[in-house]
Design a protein around this motif. Structure first.
Motif, PDB file in Angstrom:
ATOM      1  N   UNK A  13       0.850  -1.195   0.000  1.00 44.06           N
ATOM      2  CA  UNK A  13       0.000   0.000   0.000  1.00 44.06           C
ATOM      3  C   UNK A  13       0.887   1.247   0.000  1.00 44.06           C
ATOM      4  N   UNK A  14       0.239   2.392  -0.032  1.00 45.76           N
ATOM      5  CA  UNK A  14       0.985   3.646  -0.012  1.00 45.76           C
ATOM      6  C   UNK A  14       1.577   3.936   1.364  1.00 45.76           C
ATOM      7  N   UNK A  15       1.189   3.174   2.375  1.00 48.24           N
ATOM      8  CA  UNK A  15       1.730   3.417   3.710  1.00 48.24           C
ATOM      9  C   UNK A  15       2.709   2.341   4.170  1.00 48.24           C
ATOM     10  N   UNK A  16       2.657   1.160   3.563  1.00 42.64           N
ATOM     11  CA  UNK A  16       3.555   0.113   4.017  1.00 42.64           C
ATOM     12  C   UNK A  16       3.484  -1.139   3.162  1.00 42.64           C
ATOM     13  N   UNK A  17       4.301  -2.113   3.569  1.00 41.34           N
ATOM     14  CA  UNK A  17       4.436  -3.364   2.842  1.00 41.34           C
ATOM     15  C   UNK A  17       4.363  -4.514   3.833  1.00 41.34           C
ATOM     16  N   UNK A  18       3.633  -5.555   3.468  1.00 40.70           N
ATOM     17  CA  UNK A  18       3.627  -6.797   4.249  1.00 40.70           C
ATOM     18  C   UNK A  18       4.062  -7.910   3.313  1.00 40.70           C
ATOM     19  N   UNK A  19       5.239  -8.478   3.605  1.00 41.86           N
ATOM     20  CA  UNK A  19       5.781  -9.590   2.823  1.00 41.86           C
ATOM     21  C   UNK A  19       6.524 -10.510   3.761  1.00 41.86           C
ATOM     22  N   UNK A  20       6.458 -11.785   3.442  1.00 35.76           N
ATOM     23  CA  UNK A  20       7.214 -12.791   4.194  1.00 35.76           C
ATOM     24  C   UNK A  20       6.876 -12.742   5.685  1.00 35.76           C
ATOM     25  N   UNK A  21       5.614 -12.391   5.986  1.00 35.35           N
ATOM     26  CA  UNK A  21       5.160 -12.345   7.368  1.00 35.35           C
ATOM     27  C   UNK A  21       5.647 -11.149   8.160  1.00 35.35           C
ATOM     28  N   UNK A  22       6.240 -10.178   7.509  1.00 32.59           N
ATOM     29  CA  UNK A  22       6.761  -9.002   8.217  1.00 32.59           C
ATOM     30  C   UNK A  22       6.171  -7.734   7.625  1.00 32.59           C
ATOM     31  N   UNK A  23       6.004  -6.724   8.467  1.00 35.84           N
ATOM     32  CA  UNK A  23       5.485  -5.424   8.051  1.00 35.84           C
ATOM     33  C   UNK A  23       6.619  -4.405   8.010  1.00 35.84           C
ATOM     34  N   UNK A  24       6.604  -3.576   6.958  1.00 28.20           N
ATOM     35  CA  UNK A  24       7.589  -2.512   6.812  1.00 28.20           C
ATOM     36  C   UNK A  24       6.869  -1.238   6.411  1.00 28.20           C
ATOM     37  N   UNK A  25       7.248  -0.150   7.026  1.00 28.13           N
ATOM     38  CA  UNK A  25       6.764   1.156   6.557  1.00 28.13           C
ATOM     39  C   UNK A  25       7.608   1.537   5.350  1.00 28.13           C
ATOM     40  N   UNK A  26       7.017   2.240   4.400  1.00 27.08           N
ATOM     41  CA  UNK A  26       7.758   2.593   3.186  1.00 27.08           C
ATOM     42  C   UNK A  26       9.020   3.393   3.469  1.00 27.08           C
ATOM     43  N   UNK A  27       8.994   4.372   4.379  1.00 25.24           N
ATOM     44  CA  UNK A  27      10.242   5.115   4.641  1.00 25.24           C
ATOM     45  C   UNK A  27      11.353   4.243   5.233  1.00 25.24           C
ATOM     46  N   UNK A  28      11.008   3.085   5.836  1.00 28.73           N
ATOM     47  CA  UNK A  28      12.023   2.199   6.402  1.00 28.73           C
ATOM     48  C   UNK A  28      12.777   1.416   5.337  1.00 28.73           C
ATOM     49  N   UNK A  29      12.183   1.290   4.140  1.00 29.65           N
ATOM     50  CA  UNK A  29      12.850   0.573   3.047  1.00 29.65           C
ATOM     51  C   UNK A  29      13.773   1.548   2.326  1.00 29.65           C
ATOM     52  N   UNK A  30      15.048   1.484   2.665  1.00 28.27           N
ATOM     53  CA  UNK A  30      16.036   2.416   2.120  1.00 28.27           C
ATOM     54  C   UNK A  30      16.306   2.103   0.651  1.00 28.27           C
ATOM     55  N   UNK A  31      16.399   0.819   0.329  1.00 25.49           N
ATOM     56  CA  UNK A  31      16.687   0.398  -1.037  1.00 25.49           C
ATOM     57  C   UNK A  31      16.033  -0.953  -1.263  1.00 25.49           C
ATOM     58  N   UNK A  32      15.532  -1.190  -2.477  1.00 23.25           N
ATOM     59  CA  UNK A  32      14.904  -2.466  -2.830  1.00 23.25           C
ATOM     60  C   UNK A  32      15.506  -2.950  -4.141  1.00 23.25           C
ATOM     61  N   UNK A  33      15.805  -4.255  -4.228  1.00 26.56           N
ATOM     62  CA  UNK A  33      16.355  -4.828  -5.447  1.00 26.56           C
ATOM     63  C   UNK A  33      15.895  -6.275  -5.552  1.00 26.56           C
ATOM     64  N   UNK A 127      12.500 -10.032   1.328  1.00 19.87           N
ATOM     65  CA  UNK A 127      11.086  -9.686   1.368  1.00 19.87           C
ATOM     66  C   UNK A 127      10.218 -10.772   0.756  1.00 19.87           C
ATOM     67  N   UNK A 128      10.688 -11.383  -0.346  1.00 21.37           N
ATOM     68  CA  UNK A 128       9.871 -12.368  -1.051  1.00 21.37           C
ATOM     69  C   UNK A 128      10.755 -13.296  -1.861  1.00 21.37           C
ATOM     70  N   UNK A 129      10.381 -14.579  -1.909  1.00 21.48           N
ATOM     71  CA  UNK A 129      11.011 -15.554  -2.796  1.00 21.48           C
ATOM     72  C   UNK A 129       9.886 -16.313  -3.484  1.00 21.48           C
ATOM     73  N   UNK A 130       9.942 -16.372  -4.822  1.00 22.72           N
ATOM     74  CA  UNK A 130       8.905 -17.070  -5.571  1.00 22.72           C
ATOM     75  C   UNK A 130       9.488 -17.635  -6.861  1.00 22.72           C
ATOM     76  N   UNK A 131       8.849 -18.686  -7.371  1.00 25.76           N
ATOM     77  CA  UNK A 131       9.208 -19.253  -8.670  1.00 25.76           C
ATOM     78  C   UNK A 131       8.270 -18.761  -9.760  1.00 25.76           C
TER      79      UNK A 131
END
Length: 153
Positions: A13-33, A127-131
């Motif tokens: 969402x625009x306020x956060x992310x829930x992946x792999x059973x964990x919640x993250x606020x968007x500002x806490x994600x410094x970099x994503x790859x 954050x996520x692993x998928x095939x």
């Protein structure tokens, strides 16, 4: 709040992310790859087997037609083998649609494992692993859209 992606395991969402059973606020994600694992040769072999399965009736029909045309036998025998060859070749038509659908699904899933990683204040986190390549693409694009406004603030 804008929802960019939702399934039973992932919420972006625009306020956060829930992946792999964990919640993250968007500002806490410094970099994503993302990273890609090695190819699954079993998946590639399965695709090849599907392709051969489509071609086998055509080859068998073509062989029967060739034999019928080269045969030195009675006309009814030649016609019987010729018609049988044509019918064998046409047998691929109803089966081909099903096999091509499975081939398409195989390409949608992909042939390697895909991971989304994020850097937070505590370090790197998976954050996520998928095939499933199609699902991965949707999630990664949604994550990029969600993070884009956070970067421009």
């Amino acid at each position: 709040m804008t929802t960019y992606y939702r399934d039973p395991e992932v919420l972006i969402t625009s306020s956060g992310v829930r992946m792999n059973g964990r919640d993250f606020r968007l500002p806490d994600l410094i970099r994503v790859w993302y990273t890609r694992g090695s190819r699954s040769w079993g998946v590639i072999a399965w695709r090849g087997a599907l392709g051969l399965t489509i071609l086998l009736p055509l080859l068998a029909g073509g062989f029967a037609i060739t034999v019928a045309l080269l045969m030195d036998a009675a006309l009814t025998t030649v016609l019987t083998v010729l018609v049988a060859g044509i019918l064998i070749g046409l047998a691929v038509v109803p089966v081909a649609d099903l096999l091509l659908e499975r081939m398409d699904a195989s390409y949608d899933r992909g042939s390697r494992s895909l991971e989304i990683w994020g850097h937070v204040h505590g370090g790197d986190v998976l954050l996520l692993r998928t095939d499933n390549a199609q699902r991965f693409g949707r999630i990664y694009r949604a994550l990029q859209r969600a993070l884009e406004p956070a970067v421009h603030r």
